[in-house]
Scaffold this active site. Structure first.
Site, PDB file in Angstrom:
ATOM      1  N   GLU A 178      12.258  49.098  82.995  1.00  0.00           N
ATOM      2  CA  GLU A 178      12.949  48.182  83.896  1.00  0.00           C
ATOM      3  C   GLU A 178      14.457  48.208  83.642  1.00  0.00           C
ATOM      4  O   GLU A 178      14.922  48.772  82.640  1.00  0.00           O
ATOM      5  CB  GLU A 178      12.419  46.767  83.688  1.00  0.00           C
ATOM      6  CG  GLU A 178      10.968  46.653  84.134  1.00  0.00           C
ATOM      7  CD  GLU A 178      10.397  45.276  83.893  1.00  0.00           C
ATOM      8  OE1 GLU A 178      11.023  44.298  84.304  1.00  0.00           O
ATOM      9  OE2 GLU A 178       9.314  45.197  83.286  1.00  0.00           O
ATOM     10  N   GLY A 199      -3.172  46.574  81.810  1.00  0.00           N
ATOM     11  CA  GLY A 199      -3.261  46.854  83.245  1.00  0.00           C
ATOM     12  C   GLY A 199      -4.663  47.078  83.756  1.00  0.00           C
ATOM     13  O   GLY A 199      -5.513  46.189  83.713  1.00  0.00           O
ATOM     14  N   THR A 209       5.373  43.902  93.275  1.00  0.00           N
ATOM     15  CA  THR A 209       4.614  45.141  93.116  1.00  0.00           C
ATOM     16  C   THR A 209       3.127  44.865  92.985  1.00  0.00           C
ATOM     17  O   THR A 209       2.308  45.388  93.733  1.00  0.00           O
ATOM     18  CB  THR A 209       5.109  45.910  91.870  1.00  0.00           C
ATOM     19  OG1 THR A 209       6.520  46.089  91.997  1.00  0.00           O
ATOM     20  CG2 THR A 209       4.434  47.256  91.757  1.00  0.00           C
ATOM     21  N   LYS A 229       0.429  41.089  74.326  1.00  0.00           N
ATOM     22  CA  LYS A 229      -0.932  41.597  74.523  1.00  0.00           C
ATOM     23  C   LYS A 229      -1.738  41.513  73.229  1.00  0.00           C
ATOM     24  O   LYS A 229      -2.930  41.223  73.247  1.00  0.00           O
ATOM     25  CB  LYS A 229      -0.862  43.033  75.038  1.00  0.00           C
ATOM     26  CG  LYS A 229      -0.268  43.088  76.455  1.00  0.00           C
ATOM     27  CD  LYS A 229       0.197  44.474  76.815  1.00  0.00           C
ATOM     28  CE  LYS A 229       0.801  44.516  78.215  1.00  0.00           C
ATOM     29  NZ  LYS A 229       1.518  45.791  78.464  1.00  0.00           N
TER      30      LYS A 229
END
Lengths: 428, 428
Positions: free
Chosen positions: A192, A136, A16, A207
Site C-alpha cells: 500500500e 484471506g 476492493t 492475525k
C-alpha cells in the site's frame, strides 16, 4: 420443492473487498440457492459517498446512513468490510444486539476486541464469522474451530502477510535489496501507499493474535504479540542464510507451552526443505500442529479482491444455512481458558548472529566466550576472509532465553574488537 | 451453566482407526464439553471377537451384535470405521433410517454408493459426515462444502495416497527401484500386506471420485475414474524427469471442463517448483482451484491412527453441535447437477515418452514424423549416447487427445527401428 427463504444482506463498504463480495454474490446467487435453500441478496450497501459511480451496483441499494441497515428488520446478515476499529466496532455490536448475524474481514478489530465481539454474538445467539480476517481466501478459522476441534493444538505458525513474502521472495530469488523489492511490490499493488503495517509486521501480528486465541481457547490480543518487521533485512543476510541451507521468511508464530503462550512475528531462518520455504510471492500458508493430526498446512492467496471475497462468501453461506436451520450462534469463539502470555524475555529461540569484527588473533575466542558466559551454545560458526582489517562472523546458536541473548549482545556491543552487530535473526 | 446434553456414540470397529477414535474421545471429553456444551461418550463398540483383549476399553461397552447399537435409542451418532462395502452400507442406511447421525471414514463405500447415502441422510434430516474418507487428517471435505462454497471449483487435484508417495520419495531421493522402495514401505507399516489398492491407484481413485462429486456437485463414482498406478515406474524415469526439472508424483486429478468431468489417477511429472513437488514421504496434499479463491492447498498426514481419528473426532464434534442446536442435516451433499464424465479417449494431456530405438540415421525423423502425423506437437527431445547400437530418446509433447496419442503409440510399436516403448507418463 420447498419455497426459498429470502435472506437479505447489508454490506458495509464497497472498496476492493466489498466490491468483490458484491460481484461474487451476484454471480453465485443461483448456486447458493441450490446449496442453502435460501435466496440471498445484498439489499443495502453502506458507502461514504453516494455521488461516486458504482458500476454494476444499482443506486437504489446504496445508502450513506448506517441506520438504514441497522433498523431494517429484513436484513439478516451484516457484512462489514470497511476495516479499522471505529465505527466498525460500535456498529457490529449494534447489529448483533439488533439480532443480525455478522460476517467481517476486520482483523484489526478482532485482534483487539475479539473477546467483546464473541461475547456479544453468544449473548444474542447470532453468528459472528470472520474467515477472511486471517490469510484471506485460505480456510483457517473454520478448520481451527471445527475440523481440528478434536486436537490439542500446540502451535500455529506461518506466512500470513503477502506483501512481505513478496518482498522476501524478490530479495531471495533476484538478489534485490529491501528498498528495491518494496518499490516493485508497490508498483504491482502488493504494497500500500503507506506500507508500515505490512513491513513492520503489525498486520501479521493481528492475525497471530486471532489464530492464537482460537487455537488455544484463550484471550490473546495484538498487544500480546512480540513483533519485528523485515525492514532491517539485507540481501547479505539472505545470502548467508542460503549458505546454511535456509531461507528467511517473516513468520507469525503462536505456541502454547507449559509456561504460557508465546505469540510473535519475526523474520526467521527456516530449512530449505520445510514446506513453508516453497511458499513464494504473495502467497500465504499456515501450519498447525495438533496432538492428533500432527502437522497440517493451509496454503493459498492471503489477500486480493476475490480470494478475500471467497472467504466472506463462504461465511455468508454458513450464516444463511444456520438461519435456514434456525441454529445461528451454534459455535462459540469465546475463550474458555485463561492461559497467561509468556513475557518476551523468557521466550527461547535459536539465533543467527552476523558480526563485523577486527581481524586479529583472539577475537573469535572473545566473542564465543561472551556467548558461553551467557548460557548460549553455538551450533555453527563461519568466518569470512578479512577485508580492510575487518572480518565477518556468522554464528548460529542453540536455543537460549531472550534475556540471556540480549545480555550477551550488550556485552558484545561494548567490545572494542566488535565493530558492528549487523544482524540478529531467529532460526526455526 | 446449562446442563450438558448427553450424546452417546456407537462405534463400529476397533482397529487402528477405531482404537484411535476411542482414545481421542476419552482424552478430549472435558474439552469437548466446553466446545460443544455436550457430554460425549462412546457407549457401545461393535467388534467381531468379544474374547480379544482390548486394553483401555471396558468389556461392558463391547458387543458383537449390530442390533445392540441400531436398536439403542440412546445412541445419537454411529461411527463406522470398519471399511468395505458390506455390511457397512446396509448398517449405515439402517442407522440413518433409525434417526441416528453417521460419521464414517469409509472411502470405498462413498466412492460407490455416495449418492444413495447422501439421499438417505437428507431424507432423515441427519448428518452424514466423512472428513476422514479423503486425505485422513487433512481438512478437505468441509472446506469444499463450506469454506469454498462461494467458488465455482474447476479443479481438485493432489497427492492422496501416502503409501505411493512414500515409495516415490524413496525412488527419487535415494535412487531406489520400485520393488526396493515398496519393501521398505511395507517394513515401516506404510504399505499393507496386500499393497494392490495403494500401488495400483485404486485407493487414490476412490478419493478422487468423492472429491469430484463434492467439488462439482455432480455424481462421480469410482468406476468413472481413469486409473493407473506406479508399478511400471523406474528409477530411470525419475532420473530423466529430474533432468527436465520435474519430479514424478501419483496425482489424483478431477477437472470440470466445458466437455464434462475428467477424473483420473496417474503418475505425473510436475515442476520441481510446484508446491506439490515438496510433499514428501507419506504426506498428502490437495490443491483446489476456484474462480474466486484461485489456488488453495491443504497439506498433512493422509493416514494413520491419530490423524484419521482427528478427522473422525472433528466430525463427531460437528454432529454433537448440530444435535445440541437441533439442526442435524443442515448441509446436504446431494448432487444438484448432472455433468457427464468425459470419455478417457477425449482427455487431453501432455506426455513424457521414453523410447529405445536403433541408433541409425533417420530414426529420430521417423519417430517424430509419426507423432506429427497424429497431431502431436513436440516441446522437447533428448537423445542419449548410443550403447550397443541402441539409443534412448525422451520426448515431451504438447497437449494431445489420448486417442491420437494412443494411435501414435500403436504405429511406433510396429516400427522396426523402435525397439521398446519404455515409458509413457503424463506431464502436468
Amino acid at each position: 420443492m420447498p419455497e426459498l427463504k429470502n435472506i437479505n444482506i447489508g454490506l458495509m463498504g464497497l472498496g476492493t473487498v466489498g466490491g468483490g463480495v458484491y460481484k461474487l454474490i451476484e454471480r453465485r446467487q443461483e448456486e447458493i440457492e441450490k446449496k442453502t435453500g435460501t435466496h440471498i441478496q445484498i439489499s443495502k450497501v453502506l458507502v461514504r459517498n453516494l455521488d461516486k459511480e458504482r458500476p454494476g451496483v444499482p443506486a437504489s441499494v446504496l445508502t450513506d446512513r448506517w441506520e438504514d441497515i441497522l433498523e431494517d428488520d429484513d436484513i439478516d446478515i451484516v457484512v462489514e468490510v470497511t476495516g479499522g476499529i471505529e465505527p466498525a466496532r460500535t456498529r457490529i455490536i449494534q447489529a448483533l444486539n439488533a439480532g443480525k448475524n455478522v460476517v467481517t474481514a476486520n482483523k484489526d478489530l478482532i485482534a483487539e476486541y475479539g473477546a467483546e465481539l464473541f461475547e456479544t454474538a453468544d449473548n444474542n445467539g447470532k453468528d459472528f464469522l470472520f474467515e477472511a480476517a486471517v490469510a484471506g481466501g485460505i480456510p483457517i478459522i473454520r478448520p481451527l474451530k471445527e475440523c481440528l476441534a478434536g486436537n490439542e493444538i500446540t502451535e500455529v505458525m506461518g506466512i500470513v502477510n503477502g506483501t512481505t513474502n513478496y518482498i522476501l521472495t524478490r530479495m531471495s530469488e533476484d538478489g534485490m535489496d529491501f528498498d528495491e523489492a518494496l518499490a516493485i511490490a508497490a508498483e504491482l499493488g502488493y504494497a500500500e501507499a503507506d506500507p508500515t503495517a505490512d513491513i513492520e509486521g503489525y498486520d501479521a501480528g493481528r492475525k497471530v493474535a486471532i489464530m492464537a486465541s482460537l487455537a488455544f481457547h484463550s484471550h490473546v490480543t495484538f498487544a500480546d504479540v512480540d513483533i519485528e518487521g523485515i525492514t532491517k533485512l539485507t540481501a547479505k543476510d539472505i545470502k548467508f542464510a542460503e549458505n546454511f541451507g535456509k531461507v528467511i521468511k517473516l513468520l507469525g508464530i503462536a505456541k502454547n507451552t507449559d509456561e504460557g503462550i508465546e505469540a510473535s512475528v519475526h523474520p526467521v531462518l527456516i530449512d530449505r526443505n520445510h514446506p513453508l520455504a516453497s511458499v513464494r510471492d504473495a502467497f500465504n500458508a499456515v501450519f498447525v500442529h495438533g496432538d492428533a493430526v500432527d502437522d497440517a498446512m493451509f496454503y493459498g492467496r492471503g489477500a486480493g479482491e476475490f480470494p478475500t471475497a471467497s472467504a466472506v462468501t463462504g461465511d455468508i453461506i454458513e450464516a444463511a444455512r444456520n438461519i435456514a436451520s434456525g441454529c445461528t450462534g451454534r459455535i462459540s469463539c469465546a475463550a474458555y481458558r485463561d492461559i497467561p502470555v509468556k513475557p518476551a524475555d523468557e521466550v527461547k529461540d535459536k539465533y543467527f548472529l552476523r558480526i563485523k569484527a577486527a581481524d586479529r588473533p583472539g577475537v573469535m575466542a572473545g566473542v564465543t566466550g561472551v556467548l558461553g558466559n551467557n548460557q548460549i551454545s553455538i551450533t555453527q560458526v563461519v568466518q569470512t576472509a578479512a577485508v580492510d582489517g575487518e572480518a565477518e562472523m556468522v554464528i548460529m546458536t542453540d536455543e537460549v532465553r531472550r534475556k540471556h541473548f540480549n545480555d550477551a549482545l550488550i556485552i558484545l556491543n561494548e567490545m572494542s574488537s566488535v565493530r558492528k552487530i549487523c544482524s540478529v535473526i531467529r532460526v526455526y
